[in-house]
Design a protein around this motif. Structure first.
Motif, PDB file in Angstrom:
ATOM      1  N   LEU A   1      -0.474  -1.915  -6.593  1.00 37.40           N
ATOM      2  CA  LEU A   1      -1.758  -1.948  -5.895  1.00 37.40           C
ATOM      3  C   LEU A   1      -2.656  -3.071  -6.411  1.00 37.40           C
ATOM      4  CD1 LEU A   1      -2.435   1.900  -5.683  1.00 37.40           C
ATOM      5  CD2 LEU A   1      -1.572   0.394  -3.891  1.00 37.40           C
TER       6      LEU A   1
ATOM      7  N   THR B   1      -5.698   1.037  -0.117  1.00 36.93           N
ATOM      8  CA  THR B   1      -5.235   0.401  -1.357  1.00 36.93           C
ATOM      9  C   THR B   1      -6.342   0.449  -2.403  1.00 36.93           C
ATOM     10  OG1 THR B   1      -3.642  -1.078  -0.305  1.00 36.93           O
ATOM     11  CG2 THR B   1      -4.557  -1.788  -2.419  1.00 36.93           C
TER      12      THR B   1
ATOM     13  N   ASN C   1       0.824  -1.209   0.000  1.00 34.71           N
ATOM     14  CA  ASN C   1       0.000   0.000   0.000  1.00 34.71           C
ATOM     15  C   ASN C   1       0.858   1.260   0.000  1.00 34.71           C
ATOM     16  OD1 ASN C   1      -2.652   1.461   0.439  1.00 34.71           O
ATOM     17  ND2 ASN C   1      -1.584   2.059   2.294  1.00 34.71           N
TER      18      ASN C   1
END
Length: 213
Positions: free
Chosen positions: A152, A165, A133
């Motif tokens: 991501l 995220t 993240n």
């Protein structure tokens, strides 16, 4: 009894107080009984879990970090480089997503003797999600949009439950006009076994609706 009835009729406020007291006592007894049954059920299950024999962990769904697919770009940015180091360290560790499972459930399924090992595997997963993240967010901050998406998207593929995220990736999709990909994110979020699931779904739904309007 008739005397008590006469008093209750003569004093309506007292009547209400008596009725409320009776109802409250009944409710407390019911709550106490329910709590007692739940507690007994928990300790029965815990006792069974603690006596469950150790089982083979080879069939767990271990997560493999795809080094060649992730953007380990050459950069002087110390923050990015620290994430590279963290990810490569995690590549040497066993990683399993056990989000949402209690210790009792893990012991029942895999044996009490495996609990510490499983906790370590799950801790590695939590750390991986955290680093992915932050890595993706940092890449986006530096203008590496495609690379940020790659990081991501990998986090989503392993069912990370880090809400930012999904929000960050959804924001990239919305900015690029890839609204169908927000639907894909929603589908992935539905698979989560985490307390953050409702928060993630709500955020993505709001993002989708605001983008369409």
């Amino acid at each position: 009894m008739r005397f008590l009835l006469n008093i209750m009729l003569s004093f309506p406020i007292l009547t209400i107080v008596i009725i409320l007291t009776i109802l409250l006592n009944l409710r407390n007894r019911k709550t106490t009984s329910l709590f007692k049954r739940e507690r007994e059920s928990f300790w029965e299950k815990e006792s069974l879990a603690n006596s469950t024999r150790k089982k083979d962990l080879n069939n767990l769904h271990y997560i493999t970090i795809p080094e060649k697919s992730l953007p380990f770009i050459e950069t002087n940015d110390e923050i990015i480089n620290s994430f590279h180091k963290d990810i490569r360290k995690l590549m040497t560790e066993p990683i399993v997503n056990l989000t949402g499972y209690t210790n009792t459930e893990l012991k029942l399924e895999y044996g009490a003797a495996n609990l510490n090992t499983l906790s370590k595997y799950d801790s590695n997963f939590t750390e991986l999600c955290r680093v992915l993240n932050k890595w993706g967010s940092r890449l986006l901050e530096l203008g590496y949009n495609i690379e940020a998406c790659t990081v991501l998207e990998f986090a989503v593929s392993i069912l990370s439950d880090v809400s930012s995220t999904y929000k960050t990736l959804g924001g990239i999709y919305a900015q690029n006009g890839d609204f169908s990909k927000i639907d894909n994110l929603l589908n992935e979020a539905e698979k989560l076994n985490s307390l953050s699931k409702p928060v993630i779904i709500k955020a993505l739904s709001e993002l989708k609706n605001s983008s369409v309007s």
